[in-house]
Write a protein that holds these residues in place. Structure first.
Motif, short mmCIF file in Angstrom:
data_model
loop_
_atom_site.label_atom_id
_atom_site.label_comp_id
_atom_site.label_asym_id
_atom_site.label_seq_id
_atom_site.Cartn_x
_atom_site.Cartn_y
_atom_site.Cartn_z
N PRO A 151 0.83 -1.21 0.00
CA PRO A 151 0.00 0.00 0.00
C PRO A 151 0.86 1.26 0.00
O PRO A 151 2.03 1.23 0.39
CB PRO A 151 -0.81 -0.13 1.29
N GLY A 152 0.29 2.34 -0.43
CA GLY A 152 1.01 3.61 -0.44
C GLY A 152 1.47 4.02 -1.82
O GLY A 152 1.66 3.17 -2.70
N LYS B 66 -4.29 -2.89 -6.97
CA LYS B 66 -3.88 -1.52 -6.71
C LYS B 66 -4.16 -0.70 -7.97
O LYS B 66 -4.10 -1.22 -9.09
CB LYS B 66 -2.39 -1.47 -6.37
N TYR C 266 -13.60 3.72 0.26
CA TYR C 266 -13.65 2.78 1.38
C TYR C 266 -12.96 1.47 1.01
O TYR C 266 -12.18 0.91 1.79
CB TYR C 266 -15.11 2.52 1.77
N GLN D 153 -9.07 2.29 0.52
CA GLN D 153 -8.42 3.17 1.49
C GLN D 153 -7.13 2.56 2.01
O GLN D 153 -6.84 1.39 1.81
CB GLN D 153 -9.37 3.48 2.65
N ASN D 154 -6.36 3.41 2.65
CA ASN D 154 -5.05 3.02 3.22
C ASN D 154 -4.02 2.70 2.14
O ASN D 154 -3.16 1.84 2.32
CB ASN D 154 -5.21 1.83 4.19
N GLY D 155 -4.14 3.41 1.01
CA GLY D 155 -3.04 3.36 0.06
C GLY D 155 -3.16 2.43 -1.11
O GLY D 155 -2.14 1.97 -1.64
N TRP D 156 -4.39 2.19 -1.61
CA TRP D 156 -4.55 1.25 -2.73
C TRP D 156 -5.10 1.90 -3.99
O TRP D 156 -5.33 1.21 -4.99
CB TRP D 156 -5.42 0.07 -2.31
#
Length: 366
Positions: free
Chosen positions: A24-25, A196, A216, A219-222
């Motif tokens: 992620p990120g 991703k 949603y 979220q968190n980097g995808w």
């Protein structure tokens, strides 16, 4: 036989590796490689030579033009990640039709494209979520062509896939990401396939309820969208927000109820104010649905005569989706990309080349 041969080639390239490398990120190196891949789908970028070729990816498959002049590539990145790259708008009226067919349809439904071609889709579960109908139409053809290729990647041991696209290709990548993530939730797509998404210069894919659910799920980097402040395309399609776009629990019902309790003359005055306030936006939505819905659908039927025009969603609220990476041009950029005096090149700040130039400068600063 073709599918078995494709799997065999993939197996040789990947070495049957089950290693997962996607994290992620936002990754600068990851995105710059994807920009190079998107450059291979852009006639302008390829002709100019300003966007280098990919350095760690191999082209496995290039589709024919399908749908509304849509085209996609399948690349293998770093021998373990499948990259699904979707072409942006081509210099073709049919390709532009995919953008202009911009009424909204519910994010869960079906399109009957031909007698034997019905596309059932679920892109969000919220009953008020709505998406760009032209992109759903195009996605129907892309999904049909992509599914066996992605399945072959999975059979060859690949567990990571990146969806990417520039411009219209980015708008379609939103729809495709949502489609496959929802398939995954329904148990119809491998649960261990990691998805991703990197879009670039993307138009807006749907309304706020769609964006909520998309963000949603990613979220968190995808999921990321890279955008230049000088680019007009991310501001499209034009949006109109009406009271019907609000949640069911909102100030609307109490407001209408309070108007009913007023004296006769006050009710007349308040209703007049209410109509003047909400009327223009409601009329704008009707006009958008007329020209970017029914009128555009007639042009689609010239290409696909048995296409049945769907029932459109009530609104025309469009918002951007995904985490945004903002590129700010500076004085050095404007020296290189000086706006022509006639200002007729509407894609001057939008094409892959200025984005590549800006992002190289951006990534050097990080």
């Amino acid at each position: 036989m073709k599918n078995a041969f494709f799997i065999a080639i993939l197996a040789l390239l990947t070495g049957w590796s089950n290693a997962q490398h996607l994290e992620p990120g936002f990754d600068n190196k990851e995105f710059i490689e994807l920009l190079r891949i998107n450059g291979q789908l852009s006639e302008t970028a390829m002709a100019s030579g300003e966007v280098p070729i990919p350095t760690s990816s191999q082209l496995l498959y290039s589709s024919e033009e399908i749908g509304l002049a849509n085209l996609w590539h399948l690349w293998l990145k770093d021998s373990n990640t499948a990259v699904v790259a979707v072409r942006g708008t081509a210099r073709d009226n049919v390709s532009w039709l995919a953008n202009l067919y911009a009424a909204q349809v519910p994010a869960k439904g079906m399109l009957q494209i031909d007698t034997n071609f019905i596309f059932e889709y679920e892109l969000a579960r919220h009953p008020q979520a709505a998406v760009h109908v032209g992109y759903v139409f195009s996605a129907a053809f892309l999904v049909r062509d992509m599914l066996p290729k992605i399945d072959s990647c999975y059979q060859a041991g690949i567990r990571d896939v990146i969806f990417t696209g520039h411009s219209q290709g980015g708008g379609l990548s939103y729809i495709l990401t949502s489609y496959f993530l929802n398939l995954q939730q329904q148990g119809e797509f491998p649960a261990d396939m990691r998805i991703k998404t990197y879009t670039c210069a993307s138009p807006k894919p749907g309304n706020l309820y769609f964006a909520y659910e998309y963000e949603y799920l990613t979220q968190n980097g995808w999921s990321f969208n890279v955008v230049s402040t000088e680019d007009w395309v991310p501001q499209t399609p034009f949006t109109v927000q009406t009271l019907s776009d609000l949640p069911k629990v909102s100030p609307l019902e109490p407001l209408l109820a309070s108007i009913k309790k007023q004296s006769f003359f006050k009710r007349l005055a308040f209703r007049s104010i209410y109509k003047k306030a909400v009327g223009p936006s409601q009329k704008a939505v009707k006009r958008y649905q007329k020209y970017f819905g029914s009128f555009s659908a007639k042009n689609v039927r010239k290409i696909y005569p048995r296409f049945i025009e769907p029932t459109y969603a009530k609104g025309n609220e469009y918002v951007r989706a995904g985490a945004q990476i903002i590129l700010y041009p500076d004085s050095v950029y404007y020296q290189k990309y000086t706006v022509p005096k006639d200002n007729r090149n509407i894609m001057f700040h939008h094409s892959v080349m200025p984005y590549y130039y800006l992002f190289e400068r951006y990534s050097l600063d990080k």
